[in-house]
Design an enzyme around this catalytic site. Structure first.
Site, PDB file in Angstrom:
ATOM      1  N   HIS A  39       0.839  -1.202   0.000  1.00  0.00           N
ATOM      2  CA  HIS A  39       0.000   0.000   0.000  1.00  0.00           C
ATOM      3  C   HIS A  39       0.878   1.258   0.000  1.00  0.00           C
ATOM      4  CE1 HIS A  39      -2.785  -2.850   2.283  1.00  0.00           C
ATOM      5  NE2 HIS A  39      -3.510  -2.521   1.241  1.00  0.00           N
ATOM      6  N   GLN A 156      -8.616  -6.884 -10.880  1.00  0.00           N
ATOM      7  CA  GLN A 156      -9.278  -5.713 -10.290  1.00  0.00           C
ATOM      8  C   GLN A 156      -8.815  -4.421 -10.966  1.00  0.00           C
ATOM      9  OE1 GLN A 156      -9.875  -4.948  -5.898  1.00  0.00           O
ATOM     10  NE2 GLN A 156      -8.009  -3.776  -6.182  1.00  0.00           N
ATOM     11  N   SER A 188       0.155  -8.922   1.474  1.00  0.00           N
ATOM     12  CA  SER A 188      -1.309  -8.864   1.497  1.00  0.00           C
ATOM     13  C   SER A 188      -1.755  -8.700   2.939  1.00  0.00           C
ATOM     14  CB  SER A 188      -1.871 -10.169   0.930  1.00  0.00           C
ATOM     15  OG  SER A 188      -3.229 -10.292   1.277  1.00  0.00           O
TER      16      SER A 188
HETATM   17  P1  AMP Z   1      -6.518  -3.801  -0.388  1.00  0.00           P
HETATM   18  O1  AMP Z   1      -6.331  -3.000   0.852  1.00  0.00           O
HETATM   19  O2  AMP Z   1      -6.090  -5.218  -0.287  1.00  0.00           O
HETATM   20  O3  AMP Z   1      -7.892  -3.625  -1.000  1.00  0.00           O
HETATM   21  O4  AMP Z   1      -5.518  -3.173  -1.446  1.00  0.00           O
HETATM   22  C1  AMP Z   1      -5.543  -1.807  -1.728  1.00  0.00           C
HETATM   23  C2  AMP Z   1      -4.649  -1.539  -2.897  1.00  0.00           C
HETATM   24  O5  AMP Z   1      -3.329  -1.956  -2.592  1.00  0.00           O
HETATM   25  C3  AMP Z   1      -5.088  -2.319  -4.155  1.00  0.00           C
HETATM   26  O6  AMP Z   1      -4.891  -1.481  -5.290  1.00  0.00           O
HETATM   27  C4  AMP Z   1      -4.114  -3.468  -4.161  1.00  0.00           C
HETATM   28  O7  AMP Z   1      -3.883  -3.997  -5.449  1.00  0.00           O
HETATM   29  C5  AMP Z   1      -2.869  -2.816  -3.614  1.00  0.00           C
HETATM   30  N1  AMP Z   1      -1.944  -3.811  -3.078  1.00  0.00           N
HETATM   31  C6  AMP Z   1      -2.241  -4.806  -2.206  1.00  0.00           C
HETATM   32  N2  AMP Z   1      -1.158  -5.576  -1.988  1.00  0.00           N
HETATM   33  C7  AMP Z   1      -0.164  -5.063  -2.754  1.00  0.00           C
HETATM   34  C8  AMP Z   1       1.206  -5.413  -2.988  1.00  0.00           C
HETATM   35  N3  AMP Z   1       1.756  -6.459  -2.385  1.00  0.00           N
HETATM   36  N4  AMP Z   1       1.927  -4.648  -3.830  1.00  0.00           N
HETATM   37  C9  AMP Z   1       1.365  -3.581  -4.460  1.00  0.00           C
HETATM   38  N5  AMP Z   1       0.092  -3.200  -4.284  1.00  0.00           N
HETATM   39  C10 AMP Z   1      -0.665  -3.931  -3.448  1.00  0.00           C
END
Ligand code: AMP
Length: 286
Positions: A39, A156, A188
């Site tokens: 993030h 997504q 994640s």
């Molecule tokens: P989330 O909080 O899981 O909904 O993710 C929010 C944003 O962060 C989304 O655009 C995800 O694709 C991105 N994101 C989550 N994990 C990663 C990662 N390991 N590397 C880059 N972006 C990420």
């Protein structure tokens, strides 16, 4: 400096209107919180691209197709605000639920067709409608010029890009590379629920993907590589492998050989955690 936490749309709009009057550009980084380095890489990209950065944190019930997953999803607002402090973001928008779904909310944004008919689409019914609906709202609420998303959630990223284009929302969707642990495991928020041993096991997914991607780039047929990968994942203790696909990076059409820009995308269960990941696959001449 700690950024203000805004919970109401009117407060957000007061700020964005002032920024607009001053001729400043606005970036938004939509998240569900439990922030990690993935993030934060989006926040860095947003800071570099625009004058003002809004990070949104909203655990969106409509995109969860599993009540247990929603209940178990980590909520760490205090720590999230602390992690954002060094980045100098301009606002953290943590909308109260009624700011996203007011009483009588009855609208849905659905991206249909070939990019949602595969992979996450069938395995997580309703997921992308939930994502497209909340993201459309966040785009309109923040009136941002640019939005930053991770390639970690590749499908997504395609869905929100298509949604913004189809609905003429004047925003540029920017995709950023996946940030990984030293083991290769894609970061994640759900990894917080993995034990030390499971974290080691989880890294096998990335290693297996790399092996298959190398084979594909050397011209081996995908059917054989996928079967071998599924065997390797089962041997490493993974449960169901929902998909382990080679697909066109643009249309998401399934491929036997990476004879155009291609991506390997996978989803697999480790205990009660569902992991997803994807990597680029080098093209072969055929
Ligand atoms: P989330 O909080 O899981 O909904 O993710 C929010 C944003 O962060 C989304 O655009 C995800 O694709 C991105 N994101 C989550 N994990 C990663 C990662 N390991 N590397 C880059 N972006 C990420």
């Amino acid at each position: 400096m700690t950024a203000p936490i805004l919970r109401r749309l009117d407060g957000l709009r007061t700020r964005t209107a002032a920024w607009r009057r001053a001729g400043e550009t606005i970036a938004v980084v939509p998240t569900m919180g439990a922030l990690h380095a993935g993030h934060l890489s989006l926040v860095e990209a947003a800071k570099a691209a625009c004058d003002r950065v809004i990070v949104t944190i909203f655990v969106n019930p409509k995109q969860f197709n599993n009540a247990e997953d929603l209940a178990n999803y980590p909520r760490t607002e205090h720590e999230d605000a602390a992690k954002l402090a060094p980045y100098g973001v301009d606002a953290i928008y943590v909308p109260d639920p009624d700011q996203i779904y007011p009483d009588g909310f009855a609208s849905t944004v659905a991206v249909t067709g070939s990019i949602t008919d595969v992979m996450e689409g069938p395995f997580r019914p309703g997921h992308f409608e939930g994502v497209a609906t909340v993201v459309a709202k966040l785009f309109l609420q923040t009136s941002a010029d640019k939005a930053f998303f991770g390639q970690k959630d590749y499908q997504q990223l395609m869905v929100v890009t298509r949604m913004a284009r189809d609905l003429d929302i004047p925003i540029e969707v920017v995709g950023c590379p996946t940030v990984r642990e030293a083991s290769g495991l894609a970061m994640s928020s759900r990894n917080l629920r993995l034990s030390e041993a499971a974290l080691t096991q989880a890294a096998v997914l990335y290693a297996t993907m790399q092996t298959a991607a190398t084979g594909a780039a050397q011209g081996e047929p995908w059917s054989a590589l996928e079967a071998e990968a599924r065997r390797a994942l089962a041997a490493a203790g993974f449960g169901e492998v929902e998909y382990f696909d080679l697909r066109c990076a643009e249309s998401l059409k399934a491929l036997d050989y990476p004879d155009r820009p291609a991506r390997l995308l996978a989803a697999a269960w480790l205990g009660d955690i569902r992991l997803i990941d994807n990597i680029e696959v080098a093209q072969v001449q055929r």
